[in-house]
Design a protein around this motif. Structure first.
Motif, PDB file in Angstrom:
ATOM      1  N   THR A 122       0.841  -1.193   0.000  1.00 16.78           N
ATOM      2  CA  THR A 122       0.000   0.000   0.000  1.00 16.78           C
ATOM      3  C   THR A 122       0.874   1.240   0.000  1.00 16.78           C
ATOM      4  O   THR A 122       1.999   1.222   0.483  1.00 16.78           O
ATOM      5  N   ALA A 123       0.372   2.318  -0.521  1.00 15.72           N
ATOM      6  CA  ALA A 123       1.124   3.568  -0.602  1.00 15.72           C
ATOM      7  C   ALA A 123       0.541   4.584   0.360  1.00 15.72           C
ATOM      8  O   ALA A 123      -0.657   4.602   0.616  1.00 15.72           O
ATOM      9  N   TYR A 124       1.387   5.407   0.882  1.00 10.45           N
ATOM     10  CA  TYR A 124       0.962   6.535   1.701  1.00 10.45           C
ATOM     11  C   TYR A 124       0.771   7.703   0.754  1.00 10.45           C
ATOM     12  O   TYR A 124       1.712   8.149   0.100  1.00 10.45           O
ATOM     13  N   LEU A 125      -0.449   8.171   0.624  1.00  7.39           N
ATOM     14  CA  LEU A 125      -0.778   9.230  -0.314  1.00  7.39           C
ATOM     15  C   LEU A 125      -1.212  10.470   0.442  1.00  7.39           C
ATOM     16  O   LEU A 125      -1.862  10.377   1.476  1.00  7.39           O
ATOM     17  N   ARG A 126      -0.906  11.619  -0.111  1.00  9.37           N
ATOM     18  CA  ARG A 126      -1.312  12.889   0.490  1.00  9.37           C
ATOM     19  C   ARG A 126      -2.250  13.622  -0.457  1.00  9.37           C
ATOM     20  O   ARG A 126      -2.116  13.520  -1.669  1.00  9.37           O
ATOM     21  N   LEU A 127      -3.151  14.369   0.096  1.00  9.37           N
ATOM     22  CA  LEU A 127      -4.036  15.209  -0.692  1.00  9.37           C
ATOM     23  C   LEU A 127      -3.255  16.440  -1.148  1.00  9.37           C
ATOM     24  O   LEU A 127      -2.764  17.213  -0.313  1.00  9.37           O
ATOM     25  N   ASN A 131      -0.701  20.141   2.226  1.00  9.13           N
ATOM     26  CA  ASN A 131       0.512  19.990   3.007  1.00  9.13           C
ATOM     27  C   ASN A 131       1.281  21.301   3.006  1.00  9.13           C
ATOM     28  O   ASN A 131       2.178  21.509   2.221  1.00  9.13           O
ATOM     29  N   ARG A 132       0.864  22.188   3.892  1.00  8.05           N
ATOM     30  CA  ARG A 132       1.463  23.506   3.944  1.00  8.05           C
ATOM     31  C   ARG A 132       2.804  23.448   4.678  1.00  8.05           C
ATOM     32  O   ARG A 132       2.936  22.764   5.675  1.00  8.05           O
ATOM     33  N   PRO A 133       3.792  24.197   4.190  1.00  5.34           N
ATOM     34  CA  PRO A 133       5.089  24.219   4.880  1.00  5.34           C
ATOM     35  C   PRO A 133       4.973  24.901   6.232  1.00  5.34           C
ATOM     36  O   PRO A 133       4.101  25.739   6.448  1.00  5.34           O
ATOM     37  N   VAL A 134       5.846  24.517   7.119  1.00  3.49           N
ATOM     38  CA  VAL A 134       5.913  25.133   8.439  1.00  3.49           C
ATOM     39  C   VAL A 134       7.182  25.950   8.489  1.00  3.49           C
ATOM     40  O   VAL A 134       8.261  25.460   8.154  1.00  3.49           O
ATOM     41  N   GLN A 135       7.058  27.199   8.883  1.00  6.56           N
ATOM     42  CA  GLN A 135       8.215  28.074   8.923  1.00  6.56           C
ATOM     43  C   GLN A 135       9.101  27.722  10.109  1.00  6.56           C
ATOM     44  O   GLN A 135       8.651  27.193  11.112  1.00  6.56           O
ATOM     45  N   SER A 152       4.160  16.517   8.193  1.00  6.49           N
ATOM     46  CA  SER A 152       4.502  15.321   7.444  1.00  6.49           C
ATOM     47  C   SER A 152       4.303  14.089   8.296  1.00  6.49           C
ATOM     48  O   SER A 152       5.100  13.833   9.193  1.00  6.49           O
ATOM     49  N   ALA A 153       3.273  13.357   8.038  1.00  5.56           N
ATOM     50  CA  ALA A 153       3.060  12.131   8.793  1.00  5.56           C
ATOM     51  C   ALA A 153       4.153  11.118   8.515  1.00  5.56           C
ATOM     52  O   ALA A 153       4.356  10.187   9.250  1.00  5.56           O
ATOM     53  N   ALA A 154       4.909  11.338   7.457  1.00  2.37           N
ATOM     54  CA  ALA A 154       6.019  10.434   7.144  1.00  2.37           C
ATOM     55  C   ALA A 154       7.222  10.725   8.033  1.00  2.37           C
ATOM     56  O   ALA A 154       8.182   9.977   8.024  1.00  2.37           O
ATOM     57  N   GLN A 155       7.169  11.791   8.835  1.00  2.00           N
ATOM     58  CA  GLN A 155       8.288  12.147   9.692  1.00  2.00           C
ATOM     59  C   GLN A 155       8.120  11.577  11.089  1.00  2.00           C
ATOM     60  O   GLN A 155       8.351  12.254  12.068  1.00  2.00           O
ATOM     61  N   VAL A 156       7.737  10.340  11.205  1.00  2.00           N
ATOM     62  CA  VAL A 156       7.526   9.717  12.510  1.00  2.00           C
ATOM     63  C   VAL A 156       8.778   8.986  12.915  1.00  2.00           C
ATOM     64  O   VAL A 156       9.318   8.225  12.148  1.00  2.00           O
ATOM     65  N   GLY A 157       9.151   9.186  14.200  1.00  2.00           N
ATOM     66  CA  GLY A 157      10.204   8.419  14.817  1.00  2.00           C
ATOM     67  C   GLY A 157      11.509   8.516  14.187  1.00  2.00           C
ATOM     68  O   GLY A 157      12.424   7.854  14.349  1.00  2.00           O
TER      69      GLY A 157
END
Length: 157
Positions: A122-127, A131-135, A152-157
């Protein structure tokens, strides 16, 4: 050496811990709203009572996702990340959820294999456009009223 408390971190600790590993965060108020949606959280403290690690489970009871697994770099390598994962996965397993997932960067994904997390087809897909940048200042570059906490939910752990 470390104690854990079964609760999400305080918003200020959440932002500080994420920053300690180079992850951006929106403002503290947006993070507080997101932390309120935690279904199970864990905060680890050192002997002085300072939060040095955390992890959260979000979801609806059927689908759960482990997010924000962080250990401050100064205390990494002492088994705290494994302890946090033991507690998070133990809770998720006991909850009876039918689907438990975790998103991780490729360079740390092997760490999670010992708890049974594997790469699936399965792929992790984003709408797109959500996904707005954070300053770097911690202020989210987003319209007023936006509640997205984690860039970024991909930035876990």
């Amino acid at each position: 050496m470390f104690t854990t408390v079964a609760r999400a971190p305080l918003p200020e600790d959440y932002v500080r811990l994420r920053a300690s590993v180079g992850w951006p965060s929106p403002d503290v108020e947006a993070c507080a709203r997101a932390l309120g949606a935690t279904v199970f959280g864990l905060t680890a403290h050192d002997e002085a009572g300072r939060a040095v690690g955390m992890g959260r489970v979000i979801g609806d009871g059927l689908y759960l996702v482990l997010v924000d697994v962080v250990v401050e770099p100064a205390v990494q390598g002492q088994g705290l990340g494994a302890r946090i994962m033991d507690e998070l996965t133990g809770w998720a397993t006991a909850s009876g959820a039918t689907h438990v997932a975790l998103a991780a960067d490729a360079d740390v994904a092997p760490f999670y294999a010992r708890w049974g997390f594997v790469q699936e087809s399965t792929a992790y897909l984003r709408l797109r456009g959500r996904n707005r940048p954070v300053q770097a200042t911690g202020q989210q570059a987003a319209p007023a009223g936006a509640t997205t906490c984690c860039p970024s939910a991909a930035q876990v752990g």
